[in-house]
Design an enzyme around this catalytic site. Structure first.
Site, PDB file in Angstrom:
ATOM      1  N   LYS A   1      82.942  51.846 -20.480  1.00 47.66           N
ATOM      2  CA  LYS A   1      82.213  52.702 -21.415  1.00 47.66           C
ATOM      3  C   LYS A   1      81.165  51.993 -22.275  1.00 47.66           C
ATOM      4  CE  LYS A   1      83.828  56.855 -20.802  1.00 47.66           C
ATOM      5  NZ  LYS A   1      83.202  58.143 -21.082  1.00 47.66           N
TER       6      LYS A   1
ATOM      7  N   ASP B   1      88.380  59.694 -26.307  1.00 48.84           N
ATOM      8  CA  ASP B   1      89.782  59.484 -25.943  1.00 48.84           C
ATOM      9  C   ASP B   1      90.178  58.048 -26.256  1.00 48.84           C
ATOM     10  OD1 ASP B   1      89.388  57.564 -23.532  1.00 48.84           O
ATOM     11  OD2 ASP B   1      87.886  59.124 -23.351  1.00 48.84           O
TER      12      ASP B   1
HETATM   13  C1  LIG Z   1      88.921  54.961 -18.084  1.00 55.59           C
HETATM   14  C2  LIG Z   1      88.049  56.131 -17.910  1.00 55.59           C
HETATM   15  N1  LIG Z   1      87.754  56.540 -16.667  1.00 55.59           N
HETATM   16  C3  LIG Z   1      86.977  57.594 -16.444  1.00 55.59           C
HETATM   17  C4  LIG Z   1      86.452  58.322 -17.501  1.00 55.59           C
HETATM   18  C5  LIG Z   1      85.667  59.537 -17.173  1.00 55.59           C
HETATM   19  O1  LIG Z   1      84.370  59.526 -17.642  1.00 55.59           O
HETATM   20  P1  LIG Z   1      83.665  60.931 -17.931  1.00 55.59           P
HETATM   21  O2  LIG Z   1      84.279  61.484 -19.183  1.00 55.59           O
HETATM   22  O3  LIG Z   1      82.231  60.581 -18.094  1.00 55.59           O
HETATM   23  O4  LIG Z   1      83.946  61.794 -16.775  1.00 55.59           O
HETATM   24  C6  LIG Z   1      86.719  57.932 -18.813  1.00 55.59           C
HETATM   25  C7  LIG Z   1      86.163  58.657 -19.942  1.00 55.59           C
HETATM   26  O5  LIG Z   1      86.485  58.420 -21.083  1.00 55.59           O
HETATM   27  C8  LIG Z   1      87.544  56.812 -19.029  1.00 55.59           C
HETATM   28  O6  LIG Z   1      87.865  56.396 -20.260  1.00 55.59           O
END
Ligand SMILES: Cc1ncc(COP(=O)(O)O)c(C=O)c1O
Length: 376
Positions: A81, A112
């Site tokens: 992120k 989150d």
């Molecule tokens: C570890 C992880 N994988 C995938 C995602 C998915 O990203 P998106 O919310 O852009 O779909 C997030 C989003 O917070 C994440 O923290």
């Protein structure tokens, strides 16, 4: 695990009238993403993350190759992120160069956990402040880690989507700048920079695959609001321009907004606590740009229970033979759980629909490491 096919691909159905603004995103995407990568390369912590080749696992699953891009290594933040947050902040500051003052800014977000940590880290590195809103039920470890990055943390009593609205109100009231990883009418520019920032993952992967002389045939992508998956689908699709490149999305059953939108052929919001071990994917409302890109490119979506994410964590933590060990969180590993079930379970018809065979070159992306501080 449930699967829904893309109701728009190959059916002759048209879901949306022509959407010029959304199509614009796809135009000249690669140069914009390259610009983001060039920015990342200026950061002292930048290093391409590993692309692991799990050959023994591929053999066991009956596919040609299995690659896992490991974003748990990214910037020492244990998740991808920071790529989006840092590029967005860079663009915001660049666009404000003539606006004074650009000191002591406060960046605000809801998260989150992983996006908030990335934002707090990026704000701190640039000498600015951050306020991070967390939904009810957030793991205390995640909260502490964000505080350690210097953010003011506000734990709400609401789910992710309502927490986003609170962050927006706060930013408005206290003159902060909202840096959110999803879009809505009137709020598009910053999330678009975030998506472009994620693109560094795809560009690094393409470089590595080229060294191996292979092209992926199947890419499994986990979706929360879908910005990450949208970045990957649009970049890989723009780059490879191949009809046979298959994208498969994965969501938690309790927060399956893309699945439901595909199922009912319309934009759907999932209400309630969105309670799942896949905290990073616990979003009830899809980013509309991501939904548009999914409708265009994804073959279908899996909606899965938590146990499959745990299974994915376990598979990556206990490699076969010479395959490397990968420490993953549930949101990062769920695609591996799905791939295993798909290849080893009785999903013959689905495998054939998705054209998964001994010729397949599969890519999954471990989007997070041990972000809940669990003991391994
Ligand atoms: C570890 C992880 N994988 C995938 C995602 C998915 O990203 P998106 O919310 O852009 O779909 C997030 C989003 O917070 C994440 O923290």
């Amino acid at each position: 695990m449930d699967f829904v096919k893309n109701p728009w691909i190959g059916s002759g159905k048209k879901n949306q009238e022509v959407q010029p603004a959304k199509e614009d995103f796809l135009r000249n995407l690669i140069p914009r993403v390259k610009e983001a990568r060039e920015f990342h390369q200026t950061l002292t912590v930048y290093r391409p993350t590993s692309l692991h080749n799990l050959q023994q696992k591929a053999d066991k699953l009956g596919i040609n190759k299995l690659y896992v891009k490991d974003e748990s290594e990214r910037f020492g933040l244990q998740a991808f992120k920071g790529l989006g947050a840092s590029f967005a902040l860079n663009q915001i500051l660049k666009n404000r160069e003539n606006d004074l003052p650009s000191k002591d800014l406060t960046f605000v977000t809801a998260t989150d956990g992983n996006h908030g940590r990335g934002l707090a880290w990026a704000a701190k590195s640039l000498g600015h402040h951050s306020v991070v809103f967390l939904p009810k039920g957030t793991d205390p470890y995640r909260l502490r880690i964000i505080e350690e990055e210097g953010a003011k943390v506000i734990l709400t009593d609401s789910n992710y989507d309502d927490t986003v609205m609170m962050a927006e109100e706060y930013a408005h009231k206290y003159n902060g700048i909202l840096v959110q990883d999803t879009m809505w009418e009137g709020y598009k520019e910053i999330p678009q920079w975030i998506i472009e920032g994620y693109g560094t993952i795809a560009l690094e992967t393409i470089d590595e695959l080229e060294k191996d002389g292979v092209t992926p045939t199947h890419i499994f992508l986990q979706a929360g609001v879908g910005s990450f998956a949208a970045a990957m689908m649009s970049i890989f699709k723009s780059y490879y321009d191949r009809e046979d490149l298959t994208f498969i999305l994965v969501e938690p059953a309790r927060a399956n907004c893309f699945y439901q939108s595909f199922h009912y052929s319309e934009d759907t919001r999932v209400e309630g606590d969105l309670n799942t071990v896949m905290a990073g994917l616990a979003c009830g409302k899809a980013n509309p740009l991501a939904l548009y890109i999914a409708e265009k490119f994804a073959s279908g979506i899996f909606s899965v229970e938590d146990d499959l994410a745990e299974k994915g964590v376990d598979i990556l933590a206990r490699p076969l033979g010479e395959d490397p060990k990968i420490i993953a969180g549930e949101s990062g590993a769920v695609t591996m759980g799905v791939l295993e079930s798909l290849c080893k379970g009785s999903y013959r018809e689905l495998r054939s629909f998705l054209d998964i065979s001994d010729r397949s070159v599969v890519l999954t992306i471990n989007t997070e490491g041990n972000t809940s501080g669990k003991l391994y």
